[in-house]
Design a protein around this motif. Structure first.
Motif, short mmCIF file in Angstrom:
data_model
loop_
_atom_site.label_atom_id
_atom_site.label_comp_id
_atom_site.label_asym_id
_atom_site.label_seq_id
_atom_site.Cartn_x
_atom_site.Cartn_y
_atom_site.Cartn_z
N LEU A 77 -9.11 -19.09 3.99
CA LEU A 77 -8.66 -20.45 3.73
C LEU A 77 -7.53 -20.86 4.67
CD1 LEU A 77 -8.93 -20.35 -0.14
CD2 LEU A 77 -10.12 -21.96 1.35
N SER B 111 -12.72 -22.17 7.16
CA SER B 111 -13.51 -23.36 6.85
C SER B 111 -12.60 -24.58 6.71
CB SER B 111 -14.31 -23.15 5.57
OG SER B 111 -13.46 -22.77 4.51
N LEU C 121 -12.81 -17.53 0.43
CA LEU C 121 -13.96 -17.99 -0.36
C LEU C 121 -15.15 -17.08 -0.07
CD1 LEU C 121 -13.82 -21.83 0.36
CD2 LEU C 121 -12.89 -20.63 -1.64
N ARG D 289 -21.49 -26.62 5.27
CA ARG D 289 -21.85 -26.35 3.88
C ARG D 289 -20.62 -26.65 3.00
NH1 ARG D 289 -23.56 -21.61 4.98
NH2 ARG D 289 -21.89 -20.39 4.06
N LYS D 290 -20.86 -27.35 1.88
CA LYS D 290 -19.74 -27.81 1.06
C LYS D 290 -19.43 -26.86 -0.10
CE LYS D 290 -21.80 -31.94 0.77
NZ LYS D 290 -22.55 -32.23 2.01
N ARG D 291 -18.17 -26.84 -0.50
CA ARG D 291 -17.78 -26.09 -1.70
C ARG D 291 -18.33 -26.79 -2.93
NH1 ARG D 291 -11.43 -25.45 0.25
NH2 ARG D 291 -12.01 -24.60 2.28
N VAL E 68 -17.73 -30.59 -4.25
CA VAL E 68 -17.27 -31.44 -3.14
C VAL E 68 -18.45 -32.29 -2.67
CG1 VAL E 68 -16.44 -31.43 -0.75
CG2 VAL E 68 -15.49 -29.81 -2.41
N GLY F 247 -12.72 -28.26 1.80
CA GLY F 247 -13.91 -28.84 1.17
C GLY F 247 -15.21 -28.16 1.59
N ALA F 248 -15.17 -27.42 2.71
CA ALA F 248 -16.36 -26.73 3.21
C ALA F 248 -16.23 -25.22 3.00
CB ALA F 248 -16.55 -27.03 4.69
N CYS F 249 -17.34 -24.50 3.18
CA CYS F 249 -17.27 -23.04 3.04
C CYS F 249 -18.02 -22.35 4.18
CB CYS F 249 -17.78 -22.59 1.67
SG CYS F 249 -19.39 -23.20 1.22
N GLN F 250 -17.93 -22.95 5.35
CA GLN F 250 -18.52 -22.38 6.54
C GLN F 250 -17.42 -22.19 7.57
OE1 GLN F 250 -22.07 -24.94 7.06
NE2 GLN F 250 -22.32 -23.85 9.00
N PRO G 103 -19.32 -16.69 0.60
CA PRO G 103 -20.18 -17.54 1.42
C PRO G 103 -20.68 -18.78 0.66
CG PRO G 103 -20.83 -15.24 1.64
CD PRO G 103 -19.82 -15.30 0.54
N GLU G 104 -20.69 -18.69 -0.67
CA GLU G 104 -21.12 -19.84 -1.49
C GLU G 104 -19.97 -20.80 -1.75
OE1 GLU G 104 -21.81 -16.53 -2.52
OE2 GLU G 104 -23.64 -16.75 -1.33
N GLY G 105 -18.78 -20.44 -1.30
CA GLY G 105 -17.64 -21.34 -1.45
C GLY G 105 -16.85 -21.13 -2.71
N GLU G 106 -17.08 -20.01 -3.40
CA GLU G 106 -16.33 -19.74 -4.62
C GLU G 106 -15.05 -18.97 -4.29
OE1 GLU G 106 -17.12 -20.96 -7.53
OE2 GLU G 106 -18.93 -21.84 -6.67
#
Lengths: 367, 367
Positions: free
Chosen positions: B237, B162, B218, A313-315, A318, B165-168, B220-223
C-alpha cells in the motif's frame, strides 16, 4: 478570542449553505478589497484565487478567508499596496520579497515573472519571503498547467505539527503541490498537506462532541489521544510518521530557510497573532514541458498512464479508481453550473464588511 | 527461480554479518565490474555508490546488488559501456538518455553535467530515461550537498504498489529524496519511498512465519491482509493512503512520463524479468544555494532550525528528537571505523563472481 474566531471559521465549513454566482462573488470580493486599499488589478487576482478555491471544493481556502485578510490589512499586518521585489537572481533563479503583501496577489505576480524565465531557460525556481497565507497551492499549479508548464510548489504555514518524537508544534501543515497538463480537459493535480489530517477535522469533532481516531493528534504532554479538545491543545501528527516529518522539513527548508522567511514557530498565526505579521515563505519550481519533450507527446503519455491507472483491477466496494485532480475538476464543473456554496457566517461577514467599507452588497442566492 | 533469488537477497540482509574494510570492498567491486566490461573510471563510480550505501546503513542498496547488475550485464540487459546522451536541452533544462547503462554510473555523470548548469544558471533540471535501478537516491543528493547544491531527486521503479482504490501493482515504491548542507558536518537528508513499508519487510515476515500489520498490503483480490504470503502475491500500500498515491504519481510523471522512459507496469523487474531491460527513469532538480542566499547564512539558518527541532519537548519514552540524515551519518561514522557488514550470501556471490571473472578475491573480515 482569536482562537474562537478560528473555531467558528472552521465550523462554518461543515454547515449547509446557499449558492451564489461565481462572477457575482468575484465582483463583490474585488470591490471589498479595493475599498480596503488593494489596487484594482490586485483585487481582481485575490478575488479570482478565492473563488477558484470555492469552485474546486476547497472552501477552507476560498471566500471564507476574505474577512481575516481584510482585518489584517486594517490592522496594518498586511500591506495592501506591497510591491514584489526580486532581491537576488541569476539565470533561472530568483529570490523574491513579497513585501508583506497579500499572499495570492504576490504569488500570482511571482509566477508570471517565473513563467517568462521558464519559457526561456526550460526551468526556473523562486523563493518568496515575507508573505502570508496564500490559499490553495493548486491554484498556482493550475495556472501554470494552462500554459503547458509544470509547477512544483510548497509553502510554510503557521505552527501546528510536531516533529516525529516531539510534542511541540514546530511545522505548519506544510503542503506540497504540483499540476500536470493532460489532453483530457483537466490537469493531474497533486495537493496535499504533510499532516495526517487537517486541524479543521479535529475542531469539527470537538464541536460535535465526538472522539477522533487514535493516531491523529497528541496531547500537549505528547500522549496519543481520542479527545478532540486535548488534541486541539496539543499537536497534529505528520502523515506516515517519520516520512511526513521528513517531507514537512523539506518543505520548511525550501519555503522558509532558503527564502529568508520566518522558520517554524516564528511564523505568525493568521487568527491568533493579531499583533504581528505572518512572514510565511513560498517556493516555486517551474518546468517548461517543451524543453524536455514535445508537449503533445507528454500529454499522450500522461493520458495513457491515467487510462491505465483507471483500468486497474478495483478493490472491493470501489466503483472507480480516481486520479488526483479528477474529482476537484468534476466539482468545479458542478459549482460553475450550480454556483458556489457560501455558509451563513461568511455571508454575514461579507455583509458587515460591505457596511463598514460602504460597498453595495450585491449577492443573491441562486434559486 | 528469479523470485527465489529475490527472496534470498532480501533475507540475507537480516542475518549477522562479517565486517570488511570499505576500501577493500570498493577495490574488489571495481575489479569485478571492470572484468565484466565496465570502464575503469565507471567501475570506480559504481563501487563508490554501492559502498556508500553500505556505509550509511542502506545495505539493501549496497554491495549486495553487485551480483544482479553483473548478471544483467552478462545477459546483455545492461550496456556496461553505454554513453550518456543529452537528447534535448535549453538553458537550464536537459533531457538525457542513459543508453541502458549502469544506473549509478549514468546518474553520477548526469549530476556532473547538471551541476555545471546549476552553478551557471542558479537552478537546473534533468530527466534521464532508459536507465536502471540506481541504488540509493541519497547518494546523489549528498554528492550535491558537498558542493553547496540542493538536489531534489525522484526515480520510478519496477511495479509493486497499487493506486488508491485499485489492487494491481502499477507504481514502484517511487522514492523522493533531497539533501541540504548544514554547518554541522552532515547534511539533512530526506530519502523516502512513497510506499507504507519496504517490500523486504514483508518477505522477512514470511521467512519468519510471522503475520504483518494490517494496512501494509493487499491480497491479489484487494483484501487487507496480515498474511505475508498473500501480501507478497498482492500489492504494497501507499503511505498515508491517497496522499502517498498522489506523491507516487508525481514521481512517476517527473521520472518516467516526462523522461520518455517506460511507465508503471511497463518497467522491467531487475530480478524477475531476466529477458528485458528495465527502462527506469530518473528526475534531478538542482539548486545552487548561492543564487538565492549566501551559503553561510543558509547554513546558519538551517543549523538553528535543527537545534530548535532537537530542542522540542519530547514524547514519553523518546530520548532524542532526530533530524532526517542524522542517524545515517552516525551509522556511516561507525561503519567507517568498524568496516561495512557483508552477509554470507553476498560474500559467496562475490567469490563466485571472482572465480568466473578471474579476479583475485581479496576480502578478509575485520578482527
Amino acid at each position: 478570542m482569536p482562537f474562537r474566531l478560528f473555531q467558528n471559521y472552521i465550523f462554518r465549513n461543515i454547515m449547509a449553505n446557499d449558492r451564489f454566482s461565481p462572477d457575482a462573488v468575484r465582483q463583490l470580493t474585488a470591490a471589498i478589497a479595493v475599498r480596503a486599499g488593494v489596487k484594482k488589478k490586485d483585487a481582481a487576482i485575490l478575488a479570482d484565487a478565492l473563488v477558484d478555491a470555492d469552485l474546486h471544493g476547497t472552501s477552507t481556502h476560498g471566500i471564507s478567508r476574505l474577512n481575516i485578510y481584510i482585518r489584517r490589512i486594517q490592522k496594518g499586518l498586511i500591506d495592501p499596496k506591497a510591491k514584489l521585489a526580486v532581491e537576488r537572481g541569476r539565470g533561472a533563479a530568483m529570490a523574491m520579497d513579497a513585501g508583506n503583501g497579500l499572499g495570492q496577489v504576490q504569488a500570482v505576480k511571482a509566477l508570471e515573472k517565473l513563467a517568462k524565465k521558464a519559457k526561456r531557460q526550460g526551468v526556473a525556481a523562486a523563493t518568496i519571503r515575507n508573505s502570508q497565507h496564500f490559499g490553495a497551492l493548486s491554484y498556482y499549479c493550475n495556472l501554470a498547467a494552462k500554459q503547458d508548464l509544470i509547477l512544483f510548489a510548497t509553502t510554510s504555514c503557521e505552527p501546528a505539527m510536531s516533529p516525529e518524537g516531539a510534542c511541540q508544534a514546530f511545522f505548519g501543515t506544510n503542503p506540497i503541490a504540483a499540476s500536470f497538463p493532460t489532453g483530457k480537459g483537466w490537469s493531474v493535480k497533486i495537493d496535499l498537506a504533510t499532516s495526517i489530517v487537517a486541524r479543521g477535522n479535529i475542531i469539527a469533532a470537538q464541536k460535535k462532541g465526538q472522539p477522533i481516531p487514535l493516531g491523529w493528534a497528541l496531547t500537549p504532554e505528547g500522549e496519543p489521544t481520542t479527545d478532540a479538545a486535548a488534541a486541539l491543545a496539543g499537536t497534529v501528527l505528520t502523515m506516515a510518521g517519520h516520512k511526513g516529518y521528513a517531507l514537512a522539513l523539506m518543505v520548511e527548508i525550501f519555503s522558509s530557510v532558503l527564502s529568508g522567511s520566518a522558520v517554524g514557530p516564528a511564523i505568525g498565526s493568521m487568527y491568533k497573532n493579531m499583533d504581528r505579521k505572518q512572514d510565511v515563505g513560498h517556493f516555486f519550481f517551474l518546468l517548461d514541458i517543451a524543453a524536455f519533450m514535445d508537449v503533445a507527446e507528454f500529454k499522450r503519455r500522461l493520458d495513457k498512464a491515467i487510462d491505465d491507472i483507471k483500468g486497474c483491477r478495483k478493490r472491493a466496494g470501489v466503483s472507480e479508481v480516481l486520479v488526483p485532480g479528477e474529482r476537484s475538476h468534476q466539482k468545479a464543473q458542478q459549482n460553475l453550473a450550480q454556483g458556489i456554496a457560501i455558509d451563513e457566517a461568511t455571508q454575514k461577514e461579507l455583509k458587515t464588511l460591505c457596511e463598514e467599507l460602504r460597498v453595495k452588497y450585491t449577492l443573491t442566492p441562486n434559486a
